[in-house]
Design an enzyme around this catalytic site. Structure first.
Site, PDB file in Angstrom:
ATOM      1  N   GLU A   1     -17.409  16.792   2.201  1.00  0.00           N
ATOM      2  CA  GLU A   1     -18.402  17.031   1.157  1.00  0.00           C
ATOM      3  C   GLU A   1     -17.972  18.147   0.209  1.00  0.00           C
ATOM      4  O   GLU A   1     -18.031  18.017  -1.017  1.00  0.00           O
ATOM      5  CB  GLU A   1     -19.755  17.382   1.784  1.00  0.00           C
ATOM      6  CG  GLU A   1     -20.434  16.215   2.494  1.00  0.00           C
ATOM      7  CD  GLU A   1     -19.805  15.928   3.848  1.00  0.00           C
ATOM      8  OE1 GLU A   1     -19.101  16.815   4.379  1.00  0.00           O
ATOM      9  OE2 GLU A   1     -19.981  14.813   4.363  1.00  0.00           O
TER      10      GLU A   1
ATOM     11  N   ARG B   1     -14.860  19.580   0.113  1.00  0.00           N
ATOM     12  CA  ARG B   1     -13.441  19.443  -0.236  1.00  0.00           C
ATOM     13  C   ARG B   1     -12.779  20.798  -0.428  1.00  0.00           C
ATOM     14  O   ARG B   1     -11.894  20.976  -1.254  1.00  0.00           O
ATOM     15  CB  ARG B   1     -13.279  18.579  -1.494  1.00  0.00           C
ATOM     16  CG  ARG B   1     -13.733  17.138  -1.306  1.00  0.00           C
ATOM     17  CD  ARG B   1     -13.360  16.287  -2.501  1.00  0.00           C
ATOM     18  NE  ARG B   1     -14.018  16.762  -3.716  1.00  0.00           N
ATOM     19  CZ  ARG B   1     -13.586  16.513  -4.950  1.00  0.00           C
ATOM     20  NH1 ARG B   1     -12.502  15.812  -5.135  1.00  0.00           N
ATOM     21  NH2 ARG B   1     -14.247  16.972  -6.008  1.00  0.00           N
ATOM     22  N   MET B   2     -13.234  21.779   0.367  1.00  0.00           N
ATOM     23  CA  MET B   2     -12.672  23.129   0.325  1.00  0.00           C
ATOM     24  C   MET B   2     -12.592  23.670   1.743  1.00  0.00           C
ATOM     25  O   MET B   2     -13.315  23.234   2.637  1.00  0.00           O
ATOM     26  CB  MET B   2     -13.560  24.078  -0.497  1.00  0.00           C
ATOM     27  CG  MET B   2     -13.571  23.852  -1.985  1.00  0.00           C
ATOM     28  SD  MET B   2     -14.398  25.231  -2.839  1.00  0.00           S
ATOM     29  CE  MET B   2     -15.983  25.290  -1.988  1.00  0.00           C
TER      30      MET B   2
ATOM     31  N   ASP C   1       0.839  -1.184   0.000  1.00  0.00           N
ATOM     32  CA  ASP C   1       0.000   0.000   0.000  1.00  0.00           C
ATOM     33  C   ASP C   1       0.881   1.243   0.000  1.00  0.00           C
ATOM     34  O   ASP C   1       1.919   1.272   0.670  1.00  0.00           O
ATOM     35  CB  ASP C   1      -0.904   0.001   1.232  1.00  0.00           C
ATOM     36  CG  ASP C   1      -1.974   1.058   1.144  1.00  0.00           C
ATOM     37  OD1 ASP C   1      -2.898   0.886   0.349  1.00  0.00           O
ATOM     38  OD2 ASP C   1      -1.874   2.060   1.868  1.00  0.00           O
TER      39      ASP C   1
ATOM     40  N   THR D   1     -14.504  20.323   4.789  1.00  0.00           N
ATOM     41  CA  THR D   1     -15.355  19.150   4.990  1.00  0.00           C
ATOM     42  C   THR D   1     -15.140  18.183   3.830  1.00  0.00           C
ATOM     43  O   THR D   1     -14.714  18.584   2.737  1.00  0.00           O
ATOM     44  CB  THR D   1     -16.855  19.516   5.056  1.00  0.00           C
ATOM     45  OG1 THR D   1     -17.274  20.002   3.770  1.00  0.00           O
ATOM     46  CG2 THR D   1     -17.117  20.556   6.128  1.00  0.00           C
TER      47      THR D   1
END
Length: 751
Positions: A439, A441-442, A369, A437
């Protein structure tokens, strides 16, 4: 795989025998994952049973076990040594008979038979010692682990309701639809739900279904630093006997009584459940075949001697047979296998089968990984790339302001890099932070004057611009995408920074480059693996451009980008269809299918129970990079077995030519010319050879335990080196050893 694994290293590597680390000088012990606490204790400190013990003390401690193995019901499992045992018993009876029957001596001193019998018993003893020493090296750790298995109180939840807190309704008094009862941990059953609070011992193996806690796992791993275990992720598994240091968790028992992880580990380190691997079984068949061949040779030798009027006593024949059969490797074979498993245990890896260790030695494809294994996992800001017409200071300031409310390591690294470049930003009075967040992504900042700054993924910024109804020139968008592609090609993660003025005009300022740093020294280790003929494959969820750049920097042979669980499984099956053996690490339930499919599946101890059940090894330190060292240990085991087999067979051939001329030179003076060592007599030659045959086993026990020094070379070069060192050594050693022993044996009157 979780990005929690952020440090390279071999993990806690306690050592019962200081020689254990031979051949691994380039893999120093380092810490466990950063999230799990600071670096491990040095080798030999801390963990259960991890202390240096002298070789003499190890032999003394193993002596009772070696004596118990004289039971013929135990000896017959090793055909070669069983023949030696039978020969020793027979000569003992012959020695007793010779006391009363002078003719049975055949002109030999009465004590000659007793001396040979004693040497044969010593050979059996030394063989048993080798196995007992290997088995006994885990006793201290097993005793420490057994203490964690004692019965402890458990607070079992009766009528557990996942939607409510079992402590919220007066559970001690049995109020409400569910309540808590206190029972002994030995009464827990598979599927029971228990509550463990601060200071409590975890009563059994299980998965956390609610809560988060700091756990002391030092009883299992030897690490004093606590680790974090929590529900809903890949670090939800907890082990019975460990202690909760803070907070409270609700867990579900996943093992039946007597089948816990600690029970399995105790059985392993004590060797109770160890079964011979296919490789060992095949080698035992070979050794048995060689024994039969030499038995025929000795019998034919007696017949040929009788044909020319020379007789050979039973004592000499049995001594010759024992010297010629492969007693050296027969005595050390079990010790080599047990020591290989023990080397894994000393590095905090539990192998649930000996086959897994041998498979590790034959692995040809290694799946690793990216996050936490090849890279540290914490992306850091490394550069600012302004768009044409934008001052770099403006981009740096905007990026730093947009990161003030970003508590992620990436956001904090942007502020730190800006400060290193001389741009210092503080709290802006009246500004409204916009937190990052998953959701949106900023993250960003809304300034009092109406100006708004945002920083985030490219698609998120483009979506924000579109949602605001703003327009940006196509040339600016193209320049932005060029910067983003350039960062991705370099293996970095791009974050776009944009600002909206008070008049709603939108402006894209540039790109921040985040870089996930490749661990030091991995390229060299991958070069070593390549020299062994092992392909390394990086598995990552990154886009192909980023994955390709990191793969190139790390030096892996191939990569799987945007990997999903089914992609790993498909890749493993495809490799196995080509005849390759595959190893991989995993910690989550979604890794379980691939772990079960792989030939060597190493599950992280911090992972889910499903992952640990699917794999055939468990890494107690939860350090994915240890897979590399597991492969090295497996190869060292196979190389050690091959080297000592080569030495043993060469030894037997040399002993044949060393003592046969001396045996018959009294009856055939012409053979004296072949007695190149100048052995005193036929009797002294036989006795010296028998003594050497016993002593060489003791001399090789340390090598069997620590393993042959491993070098990353091709199979052909390794074979050539073994033939030169151990083949030639096996031929020379008997000549030198028998000659040296004969110098003392000849002083015995009558020989």
């Amino acid at each position: 795989m979780s990005s929690a694994y952020s440090m390279a290293g071999v993990g806690s590597v306690g050592s019962v025998c200081s020689a254990d680390s031979a051949g691994f000088e380039d893999a120093p012990a380092q810490g466990s994952p950063a999230q799990d606490g600071p670096a491990s204790t040095p080798a030999g400190d801390g963990g259960p049973g991890k202390r240096s013990v002298s070789f003499g003390a190890m032999l003394a401690a193993a002596l009772p076990g070696a004596l118990r193995k004289f039971d013929p019901r135990a000896m017959w499992h090793n055909p070669v040594m069983f023949i030696v045992w039978v020969g020793a018993a027979f000569l003992t009876l012959v020695g007793i008979a010779q006391i009363f029957d002078m003719e049975m001596r055949q002109g030999e001193p009465i004590y000659f038979t007793w001396l040979v019998a004693a040497c044969l018993w010593a050979t059996v003893l030394f063989a048993n010692l080798a196995e007992s020493v290997a088995e006994g090296r885990g006793k201290a750790q097993a005793d420490a682990l057994r203490k964690t298995r004692t019965t402890t109180p458990a607070r079992r939840v009766v009528g557990y309701d996942e939607t409510a807190d079992p402590d919220a309704r007066g559970p001690e008094h049995g109020e409400g639809p569910s309540y808590i009862e206190e029972i002994p941990s030995s009464d827990l059953r598979l599927g029971d739900v228990v509550v463990v609070a601060e200071g409590d011992l975890i009563p059994g193996d299980g998965d956390i279904i609610s809560g988060i806690a700091s756990v002391d796992e030092s009883a299992i791993t030897g690490e004093s630093a606590p680790v974090i275990r929590e529900s809903g992720g890949d670090r939800s598994a907890v082990t019975g006997g460990t202690r909760v240091l803070s907070d409270r968790i609700v867990m579900r028992i996943t093992q039946k009584p007597g089948e816990s992880f600690v029970d399995k580990m105790i059985a392993l380190v004590e060797g109770a459940n160890r079964q011979k691997t296919p490789n060992e079984i095949a080698l035992n068949v070979l050794l048995s075949s060689l024994t039969i061949i030499f038995l025929v040779v000795v019998l034919s030798l007696n017949a040929q001697a009788g044909a020319v009027g020379a007789s050979v006593s039973l004592t000499v024949l049995l001594a010759l047979l024992v010297c010629l059969i492969p007693t050296t490797i027969g005595a050390l074979l079990s010790a080599i296998g047990i020591a290989g498993m023990d080397r894994l245990v000393q590095r905090n890896v539990l192998a649930t089968s000996g086959r897994a260790i041998e498979a590790a030695g034959d692995v040809t494809t290694l799946l690793l990984d990216k996050t936490g294994t090849i890279t540290y996992g914490n992306r850091q800001a490394s550069a600012f790339h302004p768009l044409p017409g934008v001052e770099q200071s403006a981009l740096v300031r905007a990026a730093a302001l947009s990161s003030l409310a970003d508590s992620t390591p990436e956001g904090q690294s942007i502020v730190a890099l800006a400060e290193r470049m001389g741009v210092h930003v503080g709290e802006v009075p009246g500004a409204q932070p916009v937190a990052f967040t998953a959701e949106t992504r900023m993250s960003g900042l809304d300034l009092p004057g109406g100006e708004r700054i945002r920083k985030g993924a490219t698609s998120a910024i483009e979506a924000w611009i579109a949602a605001e109804g703003a327009t940006v020139e196509q040339g600016v968008i193209d320049a932005m995408r060029d910067r983003v592609d350039a960062v991705s090609r370099q293996g970095g993660t791009p974050l776009v920074v944009a600002e909206q003025a008070a008049d709603r005009a939108m402006r894209v300022l540039g790109v921040v480059q985040l870089k996930d740093v490749v661990k030091e020294g991995l390229r060299e280790r991958f070069d070593d693996l390549r020299a062994m003929g092992i392909r390394t494959v990086m598995v990552t969820g990154d886009n192909p451009l980023t994955a390709k750049a990191i793969a190139k920097e790390a030096g892996v042979d191939d990569f799987i980008a945007e990997a999903k669980p089914e992609d790993k499984l498909a890749y493993i099956k495809a490799e196995q269809a080509k005849g390759q053996l595959v190893a991989m690490t995993g910690d989550g339930t979604n890794d379980a299918p691939a772990l079960a499919q792989s030939d060597v599946g190493v599950a992280m101890n911090s992972g889910t129970s499903a992952a640990k059940e699917a794999g055939n090894m468990v890494d107690l330190d939860s350090d994915p990079t240890k897979l590399i060292d597991i492969v090295r240990i497996g190869k060292q085991l196979l190389i050690t077995r091959g080297a000592l087999t080569t030495f043993s067979i060469a030894n037997d051939i040399a002993k044949y030519f060393a003592i046969i001329p001396a045996m018959f030179m009294d009856r055939f003076p012409g053979l004296s010319a072949l007695n190149i060592m100048g052995l005193h007599s036929s009797l002294s030659a036989v006795l010296s050879a028998v003594i050497f045959n016993a002593v060489i086993i003791v001399a090789l026990i340390p090598l069997a335990l620590k393993g042959v020094d491993y070098r990353a070379e091709s199979g052909e070069r390794l074979l050539g080196r073994n033939l030169k060192v151990y083949g030639l050594g096996g031929i020379v050693a008997p000549f030198v050893g028998i000659w040296a022993i004969d110098l003392f044996v000849r002083l015995i009157p009558g020989l």
